[in-house]
Motif scaffolding. Structure first.
Motif, PDB file in Angstrom:
ATOM      1  N   ALA A  68     -10.736   6.620   4.472  1.00 18.36           N
ATOM      2  CA  ALA A  68     -10.266   5.798   3.354  1.00 18.36           C
ATOM      3  C   ALA A  68     -11.433   5.388   2.450  1.00 18.36           C
ATOM      4  O   ALA A  68     -11.329   5.422   1.213  1.00 18.36           O
ATOM      5  N   GLU A  83     -11.866   6.319  -1.471  1.00 20.92           N
ATOM      6  CA  GLU A  83     -12.100   5.276  -2.474  1.00 20.92           C
ATOM      7  C   GLU A  83     -13.330   5.607  -3.312  1.00 20.92           C
ATOM      8  O   GLU A  83     -13.363   5.361  -4.513  1.00 20.92           O
ATOM      9  N   VAL A 115      -4.913   2.234   7.102  1.00 21.12           N
ATOM     10  CA  VAL A 115      -5.890   1.186   7.403  1.00 21.12           C
ATOM     11  C   VAL A 115      -5.165  -0.148   7.594  1.00 21.12           C
ATOM     12  O   VAL A 115      -5.400  -0.870   8.570  1.00 21.12           O
ATOM     13  N   GLY A 116      -4.282  -0.468   6.672  1.00 21.57           N
ATOM     14  CA  GLY A 116      -3.530  -1.722   6.752  1.00 21.57           C
ATOM     15  C   GLY A 116      -2.584  -1.769   7.936  1.00 21.57           C
ATOM     16  O   GLY A 116      -2.451  -2.809   8.602  1.00 21.57           O
ATOM     17  N   ASN A 145       0.811  -1.220   0.000  1.00 20.49           N
ATOM     18  CA  ASN A 145       0.000   0.000   0.000  1.00 20.49           C
ATOM     19  C   ASN A 145       0.844   1.269   0.000  1.00 20.49           C
ATOM     20  O   ASN A 145       0.322   2.354   0.259  1.00 20.49           O
ATOM     21  N   GLU A 162      -4.245   6.563   1.365  1.00 18.55           N
ATOM     22  CA  GLU A 162      -5.555   6.436   2.006  1.00 18.55           C
ATOM     23  C   GLU A 162      -5.791   5.039   2.585  1.00 18.55           C
ATOM     24  O   GLU A 162      -6.580   4.869   3.501  1.00 18.55           O
ATOM     25  N   THR A 163      -5.106   4.036   2.060  1.00 19.11           N
ATOM     26  CA  THR A 163      -5.268   2.691   2.599  1.00 19.11           C
ATOM     27  C   THR A 163      -4.067   2.216   3.417  1.00 19.11           C
ATOM     28  O   THR A 163      -4.181   1.224   4.138  1.00 19.11           O
ATOM     29  N   GLU A 166      -0.495   4.160  -1.894  1.00 20.02           N
ATOM     30  CA  GLU A 166      -1.896   4.474  -1.626  1.00 20.02           C
ATOM     31  C   GLU A 166      -2.060   4.952  -0.191  1.00 20.02           C
ATOM     32  O   GLU A 166      -2.443   4.190   0.696  1.00 20.02           O
ATOM     33  N   ASN A 185     -10.649   4.599   8.745  1.00 17.46           N
ATOM     34  CA  ASN A 185     -11.370   3.720   7.819  1.00 17.46           C
ATOM     35  C   ASN A 185     -12.460   4.475   7.078  1.00 17.46           C
ATOM     36  O   ASN A 185     -12.668   4.253   5.884  1.00 17.46           O
TER      37      ASN A 185
END
Length: 167
Positions: A161, A165, A100-101, A91, A96-97, A94, A158
């Motif tokens: 994100a 998306e 989250v990860g 990621n 934005e993610t 990215e 989240n």
């Protein structure tokens, strides 16, 4: 169960936790650097400081037990941190993610630690090692608080994100 065998379980669990915490102190600076959310960055920075204190507590317990913390590599933590590294690599482009990860990976680490510290605390209690049990409980409380903090950050990150998306 014989107290001698229980003491062996305690020492092995403590060695596992010691190795895990040492591995975490190496992984967290990378996570701090990659975190996009300022809240997440602060949470990782705070947890790095806590982890260093947790290692000191483990050192104290090893001294009390007249044991060495060395001699065991925590393969469970090694695997969890490898998964976290994969998340960061996959990621990287990215933002934005990425957070989250990383939060998901960090929470897996927290849950692993909570299980280990809970077991070790119980063993110490059963052996009448009250001071060690108190130190382990303090760390267990910190791990639970870190997990709760990550959950709160995740709820915000989240949503952000998901909105990114959808845009």
């Amino acid at each position: 169960m014989q107290s001698e065998k229980l003491q062996e379980f305690l020492v092995e669990e403590l060695k596992d936790l010691y190795s895990a915490e040492k591995q975490i102190t190496k992984a967290l600076p990378k996570m701090i650097k990659k975190a996009q959310s300022s809240d997440l960055k602060k949470a990782f920075e705070n947890h790095l400081r806590e982890t260093e204190e947790q290692i000191e507590r483990l050192d104290t317990i090893f001294e009390q037990l007249d044991e060495s913390p060395r001699g065991k590599k925590c393969k469970g933590m090694e695997g969890l941190l490898e998964e976290g590294q994969e998340v960061m690599s996959e990621n990287a482009g990215e933002p934005e993610t990425l957070d989250v990860g990383m939060i998901a990976a960090a929470q897996k680490v927290e849950h692993y630690e909570m299980a280990g510290y809970g077991c070790a605390r119980t063993y110490a209690e059963l052996l009448g090692l009250d001071e060690a049990a108190e130190l382990l409980q303090k760390t267990l409380d910190e791990e639970k608080a870190a997990d709760a903090k990550l959950t709160a950050i995740a709820e915000k990150v989240n949503v952000e994100a998901a909105e990114e998306e959808a845009a």
